[in-house]
Design a protein around this motif. Structure first.
Motif, PDB file in Angstrom:
ATOM      1  N   PRO A  48       0.833  -1.212   0.000  1.00 19.23           N
ATOM      2  CA  PRO A  48       0.000   0.000   0.000  1.00 19.23           C
ATOM      3  C   PRO A  48       0.862   1.253   0.000  1.00 19.23           C
ATOM      4  O   PRO A  48       2.022   1.232   0.422  1.00 19.23           O
ATOM      5  CB  PRO A  48      -0.786  -0.132   1.310  1.00 19.23           C
ATOM      6  N   ASP A  49       0.294   2.343  -0.472  1.00 20.87           N
ATOM      7  CA  ASP A  49       1.010   3.615  -0.426  1.00 20.87           C
ATOM      8  C   ASP A  49       1.155   4.102   1.013  1.00 20.87           C
ATOM      9  O   ASP A  49       2.190   4.654   1.389  1.00 20.87           O
ATOM     10  CB  ASP A  49       0.269   4.670  -1.249  1.00 20.87           C
ATOM     11  N   VAL A  50       0.108   3.900   1.811  1.00 19.19           N
ATOM     12  CA  VAL A  50       0.083   4.393   3.185  1.00 19.19           C
ATOM     13  C   VAL A  50      -0.504   3.336   4.106  1.00 19.19           C
ATOM     14  O   VAL A  50      -1.478   2.665   3.754  1.00 19.19           O
ATOM     15  CB  VAL A  50      -0.760   5.686   3.299  1.00 19.19           C
ATOM     16  N   VAL A  51       0.100   3.192   5.282  1.00 17.07           N
ATOM     17  CA  VAL A  51      -0.488   2.381   6.350  1.00 17.07           C
ATOM     18  C   VAL A  51      -0.930   3.317   7.462  1.00 17.07           C
ATOM     19  O   VAL A  51      -0.133   4.109   7.973  1.00 17.07           O
ATOM     20  CB  VAL A  51       0.517   1.361   6.924  1.00 17.07           C
ATOM     21  N   LEU A  52      -2.209   3.254   7.827  1.00 19.88           N
ATOM     22  CA  LEU A  52      -2.700   3.968   9.004  1.00 19.88           C
ATOM     23  C   LEU A  52      -2.467   3.055  10.190  1.00 19.88           C
ATOM     24  O   LEU A  52      -3.105   2.011  10.317  1.00 19.88           O
ATOM     25  CB  LEU A  52      -4.190   4.290   8.855  1.00 19.88           C
ATOM     26  N   MET A  53      -1.526   3.426  11.063  1.00 20.60           N
ATOM     27  CA  MET A  53      -1.036   2.517  12.090  1.00 20.60           C
ATOM     28  C   MET A  53      -1.437   2.949  13.497  1.00 20.60           C
ATOM     29  O   MET A  53      -1.064   4.031  13.953  1.00 20.60           O
ATOM     30  CB  MET A  53       0.491   2.438  11.999  1.00 20.60           C
ATOM     31  N   ASP A  54      -2.207   2.099  14.159  1.00 21.44           N
ATOM     32  CA  ASP A  54      -2.480   2.304  15.580  1.00 21.44           C
ATOM     33  C   ASP A  54      -1.212   1.955  16.347  1.00 21.44           C
ATOM     34  O   ASP A  54      -0.369   1.185  15.869  1.00 21.44           O
ATOM     35  CB  ASP A  54      -3.644   1.404  16.012  1.00 21.44           C
ATOM     36  N   ILE A  55      -1.055   2.495  17.530  1.00 20.31           N
ATOM     37  CA  ILE A  55       0.143   2.205  18.319  1.00 20.31           C
ATOM     38  C   ILE A  55      -0.053   1.004  19.223  1.00 20.31           C
ATOM     39  O   ILE A  55       0.721   0.047  19.204  1.00 20.31           O
ATOM     40  CB  ILE A  55       0.557   3.427  19.161  1.00 20.31           C
ATOM     41  N   VAL A  78       4.139   5.250   6.544  1.00 22.01           N
ATOM     42  CA  VAL A  78       3.298   4.979   7.708  1.00 22.01           C
ATOM     43  C   VAL A  78       2.832   6.278   8.350  1.00 22.01           C
ATOM     44  O   VAL A  78       3.637   7.170   8.617  1.00 22.01           O
ATOM     45  CB  VAL A  78       4.045   4.135   8.756  1.00 22.01           C
ATOM     46  N   LEU A  79       1.532   6.362   8.590  1.00 23.38           N
ATOM     47  CA  LEU A  79       0.938   7.470   9.329  1.00 23.38           C
ATOM     48  C   LEU A  79       0.389   6.901  10.627  1.00 23.38           C
ATOM     49  O   LEU A  79      -0.543   6.096  10.615  1.00 23.38           O
ATOM     50  CB  LEU A  79      -0.180   8.119   8.511  1.00 23.38           C
ATOM     51  N   ILE A  80       1.002   7.280  11.738  1.00 28.23           N
ATOM     52  CA  ILE A  80       0.556   6.787  13.033  1.00 28.23           C
ATOM     53  C   ILE A  80      -0.679   7.553  13.480  1.00 28.23           C
ATOM     54  O   ILE A  80      -0.741   8.778  13.366  1.00 28.23           O
ATOM     55  CB  ILE A  80       1.676   6.915  14.085  1.00 28.23           C
ATOM     56  N   VAL A  81      -1.654   6.828  13.972  1.00 31.78           N
ATOM     57  CA  VAL A  81      -2.881   7.428  14.490  1.00 31.78           C
ATOM     58  C   VAL A  81      -2.998   7.037  15.956  1.00 31.78           C
ATOM     59  O   VAL A  81      -3.132   5.860  16.283  1.00 31.78           O
ATOM     60  CB  VAL A  81      -4.120   6.945  13.715  1.00 31.78           C
ATOM     61  N   THR A  82      -2.887   8.024  16.834  1.00 32.85           N
ATOM     62  CA  THR A  82      -2.819   7.746  18.261  1.00 32.85           C
ATOM     63  C   THR A  82      -3.902   8.483  19.030  1.00 32.85           C
ATOM     64  O   THR A  82      -4.457   9.478  18.548  1.00 32.85           O
ATOM     65  CB  THR A  82      -1.440   8.142  18.827  1.00 32.85           C
TER      66      THR A  82
END
Length: 220
Positions: A48-55, A78-82
């Protein structure tokens, strides 16, 4: 079309994000992962171009998953979503190679804009906020200052070095242009060359490099 992998252990969170992405032109949710190990596997399979990553996820957390995805050397960002705006794990994520982070209570348009920004190589966190947050946690997550002869800096021209220091201070392109008496288009070109020469994936990683190299010091 920007492809997105959603990694979160909460089914409702994944469903809500998927519905948002499916309803947004130009975004394609290609998969969902319930934990870090699954995110790593699916990123390797789907690219994927981007992974929306939970911590915080069971088993392998989002930090380790981010580290492994970035270490694989692919195009995926990776875009971290916290949940927490001052969560030290988010900083570990940046050091692991994430291109930024957003809060889970971000507005839908902010999340969409963040995905597009990361996909095109930009940082999601505003430069000034990046500086403030790095200042808050620099003593915990930043490596000791590198020696003055850091090889990452040797290929920079004097002007590019000035630009890197300015980026490290959290200045926007507009502020850099004003202070260095340059046009914004020239600053943008300089920033692009600096990122390429120091091997930084985005502006956030450039800020970290400036700290690591001792060009910018954290506030005491």
């Amino acid at each position: 079309m920007t492809t997105v992998l959603i990694a979160d252990d909460q089914p409702l969170q994944r469903m809500g994000v998927r519905m948002l992405l499916e309803g947004t032109p130009g975004l394609d949710p290609v998969g969902e992962a319930e934990h870090g190990a699954e995110a790593v596997r699916m990123a390797a399979e789907l690219h994927p171009d981007v992974v929306l990553m939970d911590i915080r996820m069971p088993g392998m957390d989002g930090i380790e998953a981010t580290r492994r995805i970035i270490a694989a050397g692919g195009r995926t960002r990776v875009l971290i979503v916290t949940t927490f705006d001052l969560d030290e794990y988010a900083y570990d994520g940046l050091r692991a190679g994430a291109s930024g982070f957003l809060l889970k209570d971000a507005r839908p348009e902010e999340l969409v804009a963040g995905i597009h920004a990361v996909a095109t190589g930009d940082a999601v966190v505003a430069p000034r906020l990046t500086r403030r947050l790095l200042d808050a946690y620099a003593h915990q997550v930043l490596a000791p200052a590198a020696a003055p002869g850091d090889p990452r800096l040797q290929t920079l021209s004097d002007r590019e070095r000035e630009v890197l220091i300015a980026v490290g201070h959290g200045w926007t392109n507009t502020e850099i242009a004003q202070r260095l008496v340059l046009t914004e288009s020239t600053v943008k070109k300089h920033v692009g060359r600096v990122l390429a020469k120091i091997g930084a994936r985005d502006r956030i990683q450039a800020v970290i490099t400036a700290y690591d190299a001792g060009l910018v010091r954290a506030k005491s």
